[in-house]
Motif scaffolding. Structure first.
Motif, PDB file in Angstrom:
ATOM      1  N   THR A 279       0.875  -1.265  -0.038  1.00  0.00           N
ATOM      2  CA  THR A 279       0.077   0.144   0.155  1.00  0.00           C
ATOM      3  C   THR A 279       0.965   1.295   0.111  1.00  0.00           C
ATOM      4  O   THR A 279       0.647   2.293  -0.700  1.00  0.00           O
ATOM      5  CB  THR A 279      -0.936  -0.075   1.347  1.00  0.00           C
ATOM      6  N   VAL A 280       1.947   1.240   0.785  1.00  0.00           N
ATOM      7  CA  VAL A 280       2.784   2.301   0.951  1.00  0.00           C
ATOM      8  C   VAL A 280       3.538   2.486  -0.491  1.00  0.00           C
ATOM      9  O   VAL A 280       3.677   3.729  -1.048  1.00  0.00           O
ATOM     10  CB  VAL A 280       3.800   2.387   1.925  1.00  0.00           C
ATOM     11  N   ILE A 399      10.737  13.131   3.208  1.00  0.00           N
ATOM     12  CA  ILE A 399      11.141  11.570   3.214  1.00  0.00           C
ATOM     13  C   ILE A 399       9.693  11.048   3.179  1.00  0.00           C
ATOM     14  O   ILE A 399       8.956  11.427   4.242  1.00  0.00           O
ATOM     15  CB  ILE A 399      12.036  11.440   4.156  1.00  0.00           C
ATOM     16  N   LEU A 400       9.332   9.857   2.646  1.00  0.00           N
ATOM     17  CA  LEU A 400       8.158   9.053   2.751  1.00  0.00           C
ATOM     18  C   LEU A 400       8.886   7.801   3.275  1.00  0.00           C
ATOM     19  O   LEU A 400       9.560   7.209   2.849  1.00  0.00           O
ATOM     20  CB  LEU A 400       7.385   9.060   1.396  1.00  0.00           C
ATOM     21  N   PRO A 442      -3.368   8.907   6.259  1.00  0.00           N
ATOM     22  CA  PRO A 442      -3.985   7.668   5.844  1.00  0.00           C
ATOM     23  C   PRO A 442      -3.782   7.467   4.277  1.00  0.00           C
ATOM     24  O   PRO A 442      -4.031   8.280   3.563  1.00  0.00           O
ATOM     25  CB  PRO A 442      -5.686   8.036   6.088  1.00  0.00           C
ATOM     26  N   CYS A 443      -3.289   6.222   3.972  1.00  0.00           N
ATOM     27  CA  CYS A 443      -2.851   5.923   2.670  1.00  0.00           C
ATOM     28  C   CYS A 443      -3.698   4.623   1.997  1.00  0.00           C
ATOM     29  O   CYS A 443      -3.254   4.094   1.122  1.00  0.00           O
ATOM     30  CB  CYS A 443      -1.537   6.015   2.472  1.00  0.00           C
ATOM     31  N   ILE A 452      -4.120   2.013   7.042  1.00  0.00           N
ATOM     32  CA  ILE A 452      -2.410   2.067   6.807  1.00  0.00           C
ATOM     33  C   ILE A 452      -2.131   3.546   6.725  1.00  0.00           C
ATOM     34  O   ILE A 452      -2.769   4.340   5.977  1.00  0.00           O
ATOM     35  CB  ILE A 452      -2.115   1.082   5.552  1.00  0.00           C
ATOM     36  N   GLY A 453      -0.978   3.895   7.521  1.00  0.00           N
ATOM     37  CA  GLY A 453      -0.829   5.192   7.480  1.00  0.00           C
ATOM     38  C   GLY A 453       0.605   5.308   6.509  1.00  0.00           C
ATOM     39  O   GLY A 453       1.577   4.404   6.650  1.00  0.00           O
ATOM     40  N   LEU A 454       0.904   6.509   5.909  1.00  0.00           N
ATOM     41  CA  LEU A 454       2.110   6.720   5.279  1.00  0.00           C
ATOM     42  C   LEU A 454       2.633   8.014   6.160  1.00  0.00           C
ATOM     43  O   LEU A 454       2.063   9.018   6.460  1.00  0.00           O
ATOM     44  CB  LEU A 454       1.826   7.309   3.689  1.00  0.00           C
TER      45      LEU A 454
END
Lengths: 486, 95
Positions: A279-280, A399-400, A442-443, A452-454
């Motif tokens: 997902t990320v 940065i991700l 939220p991503c 799921i979190g980014l």
């Protein structure tokens, strides 16, 4: 759409237009809390009277055309770590049971001045030590997305209350991920600002070189609006930075075209949940599609962050928690003979297992003969971790990474596995060590509908750009509009 | 690295925690495990590296030393478990 499903700014617009009153909004939150909090258990205590009085005052200001702030009249909640004058504050510990603070934390004063009714105090891990709210002396909070799971921690009560629409937004604190990880696990936006951005005066201290206060809300714009009210220099906090805050909503729609976004190779590790990773990575491709350039970066000391954190945070905690001695406030073991025994018994009975464990670890690390080998060495490794980020930010604008390596886990699942619980913060705590800002957005969702979190990490005092990066993604998806099924 | 019960008792005494014998055993095991994990930091060369105290400022800021109102005694004492007049009362200090 229920009133409590509105975002903070949507509600504020209705309040400004006279279509709704703050008293109506506050009563709707109280009704919602009465309906769901028996299952969610986000609140340690509600302040119905105080909230309604603040709401009435807000309505009078709005009627007179004189609102105190854009969010005047929007009900919010506070993690039970913020001192609230006249309202019991326990930090979810037995040792502070019955403690009525004689003054407000600076951020609480700021929110009151801005006209936001404070609905009450929200559950957390005891003294913010934990990643699941399970170390609260008053029992765990349940995730509104799946009631048998944790909302994360330590600001788990704040996250659950916002996700369950018992409040419109909340403040949390973040020492190693305590705003961002619960935000990720409950589909919220959570922002840990730069160290020094927000005052900690009147915020119960855990690890003073790492603690920071920040907003938690359901949308990016709400998060920006709430940050705007608390981001200012406070002479009462000597670590507070004399840096003027920009307008956090001015450039929110600016998009990401032309921005360089770093992807740290050390943040995509074995043991990460495959759905989280997929997902990320999908979110990263979205950013590319929106016109950003992805750049692989390296943060080579990442693998030392956990060990560094688990020396520094307990060492500072052991010092900060020395004040709980049964003399000035809180619990006292009344049957003890002599002062020494009173100290020992008060602390033995007042602190829970995780807090005692960290006090022991920190006391050991600071004790004669070990200071250089542990605390001082960890402070030096911390410098290396900061330098990693400084170098990376020479190449990129932000940065991700994933926020948490896993989605919400079941309550009780990791309670007996200390090191597995500490691993929950592996992606969030380097940011605290470096003092930089971090945001969880939220991503997406797992197949079983868990959020799921980014994570977006930024340069010091670059919160406005991080919010803009978050907003660009939010605009393209409906994730932040999805509501927990509770 | 394995902490002995004597070391655990010494640290508990420094921290003013009256641990139960079960807790002494448990913390000996658990703290040893955490110390093993953090021993990883010893492999880094940190010679010449300055320690970080404030992550974003060169130093903390001091404000002007001006008097301002502080808590009145009755407010400061309001949470005292035991008080005597305008003082906090504690059990016997000299044993």
């Amino acid at each position: 759409m229920a009133l409590t499903d509105l975002s903070m700014l949507e509600l504020a617009a209705k309040l400004a237009a006279g279509a709704l009153s703050s008293v109506e909004a506050t009563r709707a939150c109280l009704a919602r809390a009465a309906q769901v909090d028996g299952k969610v258990k986000a609140f340690l205590r509600l302040d119905e009277k105080g909230a309604l009085a603040a709401a009435e005052a807000s309505d009078a200001r709005r009627k007179a055309g004189n609102p105190a702030s854009p969010l005047d009249g929007v009900p919010i909640g506070l993690k039970d770590i913020f001192l609230t004058e006249g309202v019991e504050t326990t930090c979810a510990s037995r040792i502070l049971q019955g403690f009525i603070p004689p003054y407000d934390a600076t951020v609480v004063s700021l929110l009151k001045q801005a006209g936001l009714p404070i609905m009450g105090k929200l559950n957390m891990d005891e003294f913010a030590m934990g990643s699941s709210t399970e170390s609260s002396a008053y029992g765990p909070t349940h995730n509104p997305w799946a009631l048998d799971r944790t909302p994360g921690g330590s600001s788990g009560g704040s996250a659950a209350a916002v996700a369950a629409r018992e409040v419109f937004g909340a403040l949390g604190t973040d020492t190693g991920g305590s705003i961002r990880q619960p935000a990720a696990l409950t589909n919220l936006v959570g922002l840990k600002p730069t160290y020094g951005r927000v005052s900690r005066y009147g915020v119960i201290a855990f690890a003073s070189s790492l603690d920071q206060v920040g907003p938690m809300a359901r949308t990016v714009a709400d998060t920006a609006a709430l940050l705007q009210l608390i981001a200012r220099h406070d002479p009462l906090d000597s670590t507070s930075a004399p840096v003027e805050a920009p307008d956090y909503r001015e450039d929110l729609e600016g998009g990401v075209r032309g921005l360089k976004l770093g992807v740290p190779r050390e943040y995509f590790i074995d043991g990460m949940d495959p759905e989280v990773e997929a997902t990320v990575r999908e979110a990263l491709r979205d950013y590319e599609r929106m016109g950003a350039t992805l750049v692989e970066v390296s943060l080579p000391h990442t693998k030392y962050a956990l060990a560094t954190y688990y020396l520094l945070a307990p060492a500072e905690a052991s010092s900060n928690l020395a004040r709980y001695d049964g003399v000035r406030y809180g619990l006292r073991a009344k049957d003890a003979k002599g002062l020494r025994e009173m100290y020992g018994q008060t602390r033995e009975r007042g602190f829970g297992a995780e807090v005692k464990r960290r006090i022991m670890l920190g006391t050991y690390a600071l004790s004669a003969g070990y200071y250089d080998a542990y605390y001082l060495r960890a402070q030096k490794v911390r410098t290396l971790i900061r330098q990693d980020f400084s170098r990376a930010f020479e190449q990129v604008d932000a940065i991700l990474s994933p926020t948490s390596p896993v989605p919400a886990f079941k309550l009780g699942e990791k309670a007996d596995d200390l090191l597995a619980m500490y691993l929950m913060d592996v992606f969030t705590l380097p940011c605290n060590l470096a003092g930089i800002p971090g945001l969880s957005l939220p991503c997406g969702f797992t197949k079983s509908n868990l959020p799921i979190g980014l994570q977006i990490l930024g340069k010091p005092f670059d919160e406005a750009r991080m919010l803009r990066i978050a907003r660009a993604f939010e605009r393209e998806h409906d994730f932040t509009r999805r509501l927990a099924p509770v | 690295m394995k902490l002995t019960i004597e070391q655990v008792r010494h640290v508990a005494n420094l921290a003013r925690l009256s641990l139960t014998p079960e807790e002494e055993q448990r913390y000996a095991t658990q703290l040893s495990a955490v110390l093993d994990a953090v021993a990883q930091l010893q492999e880094l060369d940190v010679s010449g590296v300055e320690p970080t105290s404030h992550a974003t400022l060169a130093s903390s800021l001091l404000r002007e030393d001006v008097t301002r109102p502080s808590l009145p005694p009755e407010k400061g004492l309001a949470n005292a478990p035991v008080k005597m007049g305008t003082s906090f009362a504690v059990p016997k200090i000299i044993e």
